[in-house]
Design an enzyme around this catalytic site. Structure first.
Site: not given
Ligand code: MOS
Length: 726
Positions: A462, A464, A614, A620, A689, A692
């Site tokens: 997507i 990222t 990490r 990126t 993570g 977001e």
């Molecule tokens: Mo995101 S809202 O977990 O694609």
């Protein structure tokens, strides 16, 4: 060693030259184009549908209505389906923009022309529209029904919040609201469905090929192997392609009925009509503390809007569950139902919404107590999960606060707002918080005798950076340059990977790739009589750790008598971090300028500092976080999807009038910092993570900076000029 290196994106060239193929680029012989006719009213019934004029249009092949499609029943309320409601199954109209008819034609132009000539007569009824203010929202809000969307308990109480509030020396009680926002990805959702006998192939713009496969196969009552889902590139998802929406099901049904492949590329109007969006959220926050700012009680009451058929829940209250140490809390999550399309997660959901309210309220408390807002946060930093008491897998938020504050110069900031010409300049900050979502994933790595390798995994792109970091991880273990490692992904013929949402791919898929590459290395080690744990691969050779020379991959393969070594790897979250709480943390500092006469608001600079495990690729990763801050800046100052209660619909049907940050709105001075951290409990690769997390906290930091600059406390997003003038 390539892990930790800021390698450029391997997909950069195909993306900027237009060579990358998206679902809407895929053609099939004999393919039909599908265009929806949608409801113009928000509630009611279809009386009649007259397709004669449409069918007379050259190129139009079929006009399908609810009378033409086989019945399907989505039984599970929850992922992988975005909603149980499926249009074109009955004459009921539940929201404006609901698909009522599919026009199938040989060309897109013919389908569009046909769609304009379909005559739909409806009996409309009065729709339920969203309530206007907190008092009326509070009156109509209900506890959500049990379903797969109930990811948390909607009521949570710890300690004695009532007693704590009555004893508290300082108290903040305020309501914060945020409007609905649409994802607006560059590539609208698209699907191409083709049947070959009883096998279905779906080219789909999705964040989860395996979710679509399982969901559609279950719905059609066929084994999963008969449904293949392919997603080569996805032009942005942000959550709106996370779960299955009507067009994916309807394309499959229409292709079956028509006996030809059907491609449906949604229009911008469709995205505003029947796809998910972030719902309006209203939150009441009550904080109680002692005179020094030690929190004693938090009450967080959140209400999010949902559709009449399904309860999607934007769990904003979870922010208060995870963020600060407090003796007591009372958290409640409710929904308000109306005749609107179904909302869905949008980066950043859950904590992303909750932190707007919590971090605004914390700033209000700091101001009331005359304490530096950073010191207030440090004083209440939670050593354990505030709700469960579990220890954290790893949490370096204190370091993130201190290092971020130093980069921003927070401790040296002017205590009173400064003037810069017409601008009032102020600074603000907020904590950042995002849950850690771990999904099981599998991957395979194949090493060839010529010193090249292939990574295979059914994940999806997507945009990222995962197309870079998965080869990067394999290259690291196998001692190869990254350009010797190919990646095959985006297809359910490949090993099952989790969804690309919840900022989970690096942990899950990355750990599976790491595992698979280590299996390959261990096999090769055995072939050259090195104990697997004692082998390392460097510069195309395998050798004992810390030794010189070694054996080339080609030679080792020859010794092994093989032309290819295949390793299967997996990540199972159950095997890691049992009994530990996991979250991603950070802090964002911003400086804003406000022109008090014109009501203009500008972001002048920002610093984001994060504790997220990490970092595999700092380049990126940095792009993800600065993108998050820009997204959060849009939430703070611009983004909203106005809803017209008279028409019962979102006003927008395209991108005109949709305000989001463009280059001129984005300062060059955005600094991203990651605390040095390896979270071995969260995942074998040590990552937690990121993506977001960057979008969280920003809206509150901006509002807090606006307060610092102007003394105006804005509790209703976005902070538009009308809220800043006088
Ligand atoms: Mo995101 S809202 O977990 O694609």
């Amino acid at each position: 060693m390539s892990i930790g290196k800021p390698l450029p994106r391997v997909d950069g060239r195909v993306k900027v030259t237009g060579a990358a193929r998206y679902t809407a680029d895929v053609q099939m012989p004999n393919m039909l184009h599908g265009v929806f006719v949608t409801a113009g009213v928000a509630a009611g019934r279809v009386k009649t549908i007259d397709a004669s004029a449409a069918l007379a249009e050259p190129g139009v092949v079929r006009v399908l209505t609810h009378a033409d499609l086989p019945p399907v029943q989505i039984e599970t309320q929850g992922p992988p389906f975005a909603q149980t409601f499926m249009p074109l199954q009955s004459d009921a109209i539940r929201h404006e923009g609901q698909p009522l008819v599919i026009v199938l034609a040989d060309t897109l132009e013919a389908a569009e022309a046909g769609a304009r000539k379909v005559n739909v007569a409806v009996d409309s009824t009065t729709p339920r529209v969203p309530a206007a203010d907190w008092a009326s929202i509070d009156r109509v809000a209900v506890i959500p029904k049990k379903s797969g969307f109930l990811f948390f308990e909607p009521l949570f109480v710890k300690g004695e919040p009532e007693q704590e509030f009555s004893r508290a020396q300082q108290r903040i009680d305020a309501v914060y609201t945020q409007p609905p926002r649409h994802h607006n990805p560059m590539e609208p959702s698209a699907v191409l469905a083709a049947w070959d006998g009883d096998h279905l192939t779906l080219h789909d713009s999705t964040q989860h090929v395996y979710g679509v496969q399982g969901g559609i196969a279950g719905l059609l009552g066929v084994p999963a192997e008969r449904v293949r889902v392919i997603a080569q590139h996805t032009g942005g998802g942000f959550g709106t392609k996370g779960w299955i929406w009507p067009q994916e099901v309807l394309a499959a049904l229409a292709a079956k009925v028509a006996g030809r492949p059907v491609r449906i590329v949604l229009t911008r109007a469709n995205l505003y009509s029947f796809l998910g969006y972030q719902p309006r959220v209203a939150q009441r926050l009550v904080l109680g503390s002692d005179a020094q700012g030690q929190l004693a009680a938090i009450a967080h009451d959140a209400v999010s809007l949902t559709t009449v058929s399904d309860d999607y829940i934007e769990f904003a209250m979870v922010a208060s569950m995870e963020m600060y140490a407090t003796r007591s809390m009372r958290l409640r999550q409710r929904v308000e139902r109306a005749n609107v399309a179904m909302p869905t997660p949008m980066r950043a959901p859950v904590e992303g919404s909750g932190m707007w309210a919590l971090e605004s309220a914390i700033d209000e408390l700091a101001h009331r107590l005359k304490i530096d807002p950073l010191d207030l946060r440090l004083a209440n930093c939670a050593q354990k999960h505030p709700a469960t008491g579990e220890p954290w897998s790893s949490k370096k938020l204190r370091e993130a606060y201190e290092e971020g504050a130093r980069l921003f110069g927070w401790r040296d900031r002017p205590t009173v707002p400064q003037r810069d010409g017409d601008w009032l300049v102020g600074q603000g900050m907020a904590s950042c918080l995002m849950g850690t979502f771990r999904n099981p994933s599998k991957a395979e790595v194949r090493l060839k005798a010529d010193g090249t390798a292939v990574v295979l995994t059914g994940t999806q792109d997507i945009g990222t950076g995962t197309l870079t970091i998965f080869p990067q991880i394999a290259a690291d273990v196998l001692g190869l340059p990254i350009d010797k490692v190919q990646l095959q992904m985006g297809d359910t013929l490949l090993p099952e990977a989790g969804p690309t949402y919840g900022s989970s791919s690096t942990m899950g898929v990355g750990s599976a790739v790491l595992d698979a590459a280590r299996v390959v290395r261990d096999q090769l080690a055995r072939a050259v009589d090195i104990a697997p744990g004692d082998a390392e691969m460097v510069d195309g050779r395998i050798r004992r750790k810390q030794s010189q020379g070694g054996v080339s991959i080609t030679e080792a393969m020859r010794k092994a008598g093989q032309s290819e070594i295949v390793g299967a790897g997996s990540f199972d979250p159950q095997q890691h971090g049992k009994g530990l709480a996991m979250c991603n943390f950070g802090v964002v500092f911003v400086e804003v300028g406000v022109d008090p006469e014109l009501g203009l608001l500008r972001l002048r600079r920002a610093v984001g500092s994060y504790s997220a495990g990490r970092i595999i690729n700092p380049r990126t990763a940095k792009a993800q976080m600065s993108g998050g801050i820009i997204w959060g800046w849009g939430m703070a100052a611009m983004e909203q999807s106005p809803f017209d209660a008279n028409l019962g619909r979102f006003v927008s049907k395209n991108l005109a009038g949709v305000a989001i940050p463009v280059n001129a709105d984005i300062p060059a001075d955005i600094t991203i910092h990651f605390v040095d951290e390896v979270d071995e409990h969260a995942s074998p690769i040590g990552a937690r993570g990121i993506g977001e997390l960057g979008a969280t906290g920003v809206a509150a930091a901006v509002a807090n900076a606006v307060f610092h600059a102007t003394g105006k406390r804005v509790r209703d997003l976005p902070i538009t000029p009308d809220k800043l003038i006088a």
